[in-house]
Design an enzyme around this catalytic site. Sequence first.
Site, PDB file in Angstrom:
ATOM      1  N   CYS A 117      51.873  31.398  63.450  1.00  0.00           N
ATOM      2  CA  CYS A 117      51.300  30.067  63.253  1.00  0.00           C
ATOM      3  C   CYS A 117      52.024  29.101  64.176  1.00  0.00           C
ATOM      4  O   CYS A 117      53.054  29.433  64.759  1.00  0.00           O
ATOM      5  CB  CYS A 117      51.440  29.622  61.801  1.00  0.00           C
ATOM      6  SG  CYS A 117      50.380  28.206  61.413  1.00  0.00           S
ATOM      7  N   CYS A 119      52.694  25.701  63.196  1.00  0.00           N
ATOM      8  CA  CYS A 119      53.164  24.462  62.552  1.00  0.00           C
ATOM      9  C   CYS A 119      54.666  24.238  62.698  1.00  0.00           C
ATOM     10  O   CYS A 119      55.121  23.100  62.673  1.00  0.00           O
ATOM     11  CB  CYS A 119      52.730  24.388  61.100  1.00  0.00           C
ATOM     12  SG  CYS A 119      53.228  25.789  60.111  1.00  0.00           S
ATOM     13  N   CYS A 127      48.972  23.063  62.426  1.00  0.00           N
ATOM     14  CA  CYS A 127      48.951  24.489  62.756  1.00  0.00           C
ATOM     15  C   CYS A 127      48.248  24.810  64.064  1.00  0.00           C
ATOM     16  O   CYS A 127      47.797  25.944  64.285  1.00  0.00           O
ATOM     17  CB  CYS A 127      48.339  25.275  61.599  1.00  0.00           C
ATOM     18  SG  CYS A 127      49.298  25.098  60.075  1.00  0.00           S
ATOM     19  N   LYS A 211      44.148  31.335  52.044  1.00  0.00           N
ATOM     20  CA  LYS A 211      45.327  30.480  51.962  1.00  0.00           C
ATOM     21  C   LYS A 211      44.870  29.079  51.564  1.00  0.00           C
ATOM     22  O   LYS A 211      44.044  28.462  52.246  1.00  0.00           O
ATOM     23  CB  LYS A 211      46.031  30.438  53.315  1.00  0.00           C
ATOM     24  CG  LYS A 211      47.246  29.527  53.338  1.00  0.00           C
ATOM     25  CD  LYS A 211      47.955  29.617  54.676  1.00  0.00           C
ATOM     26  CE  LYS A 211      49.182  28.739  54.724  1.00  0.00           C
ATOM     27  NZ  LYS A 211      49.849  28.826  56.027  1.00  0.00           N
ATOM     28  N   GLU A 249      35.858  34.286  52.996  1.00  0.00           N
ATOM     29  CA  GLU A 249      36.955  34.348  53.975  1.00  0.00           C
ATOM     30  C   GLU A 249      37.445  35.792  54.140  1.00  0.00           C
ATOM     31  O   GLU A 249      37.675  36.258  55.255  1.00  0.00           O
ATOM     32  CB  GLU A 249      38.131  33.473  53.515  1.00  0.00           C
ATOM     33  CG  GLU A 249      37.960  31.988  53.771  1.00  0.00           C
ATOM     34  CD  GLU A 249      38.226  31.622  55.236  1.00  0.00           C
ATOM     35  OE1 GLU A 249      38.545  32.509  56.042  1.00  0.00           O
ATOM     36  OE2 GLU A 249      38.103  30.428  55.564  1.00  0.00           O
ATOM     37  N   LYS A 264      47.423  33.321  48.966  1.00  0.00           N
ATOM     38  CA  LYS A 264      48.588  32.451  48.952  1.00  0.00           C
ATOM     39  C   LYS A 264      48.198  31.076  48.452  1.00  0.00           C
ATOM     40  O   LYS A 264      47.213  30.550  48.948  1.00  0.00           O
ATOM     41  CB  LYS A 264      49.118  32.363  50.382  1.00  0.00           C
ATOM     42  CG  LYS A 264      50.316  31.487  50.541  1.00  0.00           C
ATOM     43  CD  LYS A 264      50.703  31.441  51.981  1.00  0.00           C
ATOM     44  CE  LYS A 264      51.754  30.358  52.134  1.00  0.00           C
ATOM     45  NZ  LYS A 264      52.010  30.053  53.500  1.00  0.00           N
ATOM     46  N   SER A 290      57.240  29.214  48.157  1.00  0.00           N
ATOM     47  CA  SER A 290      58.493  28.479  47.955  1.00  0.00           C
ATOM     48  C   SER A 290      58.485  27.632  46.688  1.00  0.00           C
ATOM     49  O   SER A 290      59.482  27.574  45.969  1.00  0.00           O
ATOM     50  CB  SER A 290      58.768  27.601  49.174  1.00  0.00           C
ATOM     51  OG  SER A 290      57.683  26.726  49.419  1.00  0.00           O
ATOM     52  N   TYR A 329      60.575  35.137  47.661  1.00  0.00           N
ATOM     53  CA  TYR A 329      61.972  34.771  47.880  1.00  0.00           C
ATOM     54  C   TYR A 329      62.874  35.402  46.827  1.00  0.00           C
ATOM     55  O   TYR A 329      64.091  35.325  46.933  1.00  0.00           O
ATOM     56  CB  TYR A 329      62.104  33.238  47.901  1.00  0.00           C
ATOM     57  CG  TYR A 329      61.197  32.639  48.954  1.00  0.00           C
ATOM     58  CD1 TYR A 329      61.555  32.661  50.295  1.00  0.00           C
ATOM     59  CD2 TYR A 329      59.934  32.140  48.621  1.00  0.00           C
ATOM     60  CE1 TYR A 329      60.704  32.177  51.270  1.00  0.00           C
ATOM     61  CE2 TYR A 329      59.072  31.654  49.597  1.00  0.00           C
ATOM     62  CZ  TYR A 329      59.459  31.678  50.912  1.00  0.00           C
ATOM     63  OH  TYR A 329      58.603  31.214  51.883  1.00  0.00           O
TER      64      TYR A 329
HETATM   65  C1  PBG Z   1      52.808  28.474  58.089  1.00  0.00           C
HETATM   66  C2  PBG Z   1      53.228  28.870  56.739  1.00  0.00           C
HETATM   67  C3  PBG Z   1      53.491  28.063  55.609  1.00  0.00           C
HETATM   68  C4  PBG Z   1      53.939  28.919  54.614  1.00  0.00           C
HETATM   69  C5  PBG Z   1      53.927  30.195  55.144  1.00  0.00           C
HETATM   70  N1  PBG Z   1      53.469  30.145  56.440  1.00  0.00           N
HETATM   71  C6  PBG Z   1      53.458  26.603  55.460  1.00  0.00           C
HETATM   72  C7  PBG Z   1      52.198  25.866  55.306  1.00  0.00           C
HETATM   73  O1  PBG Z   1      51.087  26.382  55.348  1.00  0.00           O
HETATM   74  O2  PBG Z   1      52.324  24.651  55.172  1.00  0.00           O
HETATM   75  C8  PBG Z   1      54.372  28.521  53.228  1.00  0.00           C
HETATM   76  C9  PBG Z   1      55.268  29.490  52.545  1.00  0.00           C
HETATM   77  C10 PBG Z   1      55.919  29.014  51.315  1.00  0.00           C
HETATM   78  O3  PBG Z   1      55.680  27.897  50.797  1.00  0.00           O
HETATM   79  O4  PBG Z   1      56.735  29.775  50.811  1.00  0.00           O
HETATM   80  N2  PBG Z   1      51.508  28.057  58.242  1.00  0.00           N
END
Ligand code: PBG
Length: 342
Positions: A117, A119, A127, A211, A249, A264, A290, A329
């Site tokens: 990605c 970002c 992104c 996502k 998707e 996700k 996270s 994590y």
């Molecule tokens: C990159 C990406 C993100 C996460 C994983 N890959 C951030 C986002 O989409 O803002 C988030 C992972 C997490 O919160 O643990 N695009």
Amino acid sequence: MNLTHRPRRLRQDRVRGLVSETSLEPSDLIAPVFVDATTDERVPIESMPGHERVPIDGIVDRVEAVLETGVEAIMLFGIPESKDPEGSRAWAEDGVIQEALRRVTSETDAYVITDVCLCEYTDHGHCGPLEEELRTDGSIVEADGPACEPTLTVDNDATLEALERIVVSHARAGADMVAPSGMMDGMVGVVRSALDEAGFERVPIMSYAAKYESAFYGPFRDAADGAPSFGNRRHYQMDPANSREAMREVRLDAEQGADVMMVKPALPYLDIVSAIRREFDHPVAAYNVSGEYAMLQAAAEKGWLDLEDAALESLLSIKRAGADLILTYFAEDVAEGLTGGR
Ligand code: PBG
């Protein structure tokens, strides 16, 4: 008392294991790891207790520590030494991920998946490169406020070209699998053909297929320094209100050659995990993000719940919903608990 049905019969200690429907193994888990080109020292990530950004020189030790717990795979995220509007450090030969990959793949046995990605690499934190947002009639959408400036949005097709360069640079540096995560239309197809044309037809793609535009990514954006500097990601990530769209998707990604389908975040989206499990025969991955990690850490810190039990139950539930793989994590801690005979 004569009761025909006594479900408690099978909950006695000696038989519970025999009738257990779901199991969790260290080999189901993928540990996210952050490598940071801006530092020579490990930097703790405040919003994700127990996690650190490690310098390129420390990445091999970091990955060895993961492997010692029984976890065999990592997902590598990079913080580049500099950012620009295009995110060009994402495909640099000497970029942070490329350097880290060469070391990890030559010095460890870890199975290395890279997040693909832009970002973390763009100075605006979106992104992909930006363009003016247009209405369907081609006129420019102006932002609210007196300045009448155009609204900016991610340029889908320009981003696809960047993704092609990124995946090829990752594969050349030794990536075992690539995971495009930007939710750009057509991303899996272009990544597949870029890899094939460069001779990497054996590198699988794990697509961040469904996502969502989620508030649970907050701590990660601190960790990877990838928060958007304006606006949000709702023009590319999915609306949390939608589940049929997730099937669409995933179907598109399947047609374009994705090998593994990821959902996700995980816990708030277990309905999506189980729907994909039912409708597709691909391996399903779920990303316990996270915010899901930080919530449990914060509650445990207050003494409000038992961290190890809550983490284990979360991961077991994600598997029960239908995930084959879990990015989390908690990977190392839970794996240690599992192998420690819990
Ligand atoms: C990159 C990406 C993100 C996460 C994983 N890959 C951030 C986002 O989409 O803002 C988030 C992972 C997490 O919160 O643990 N695009």
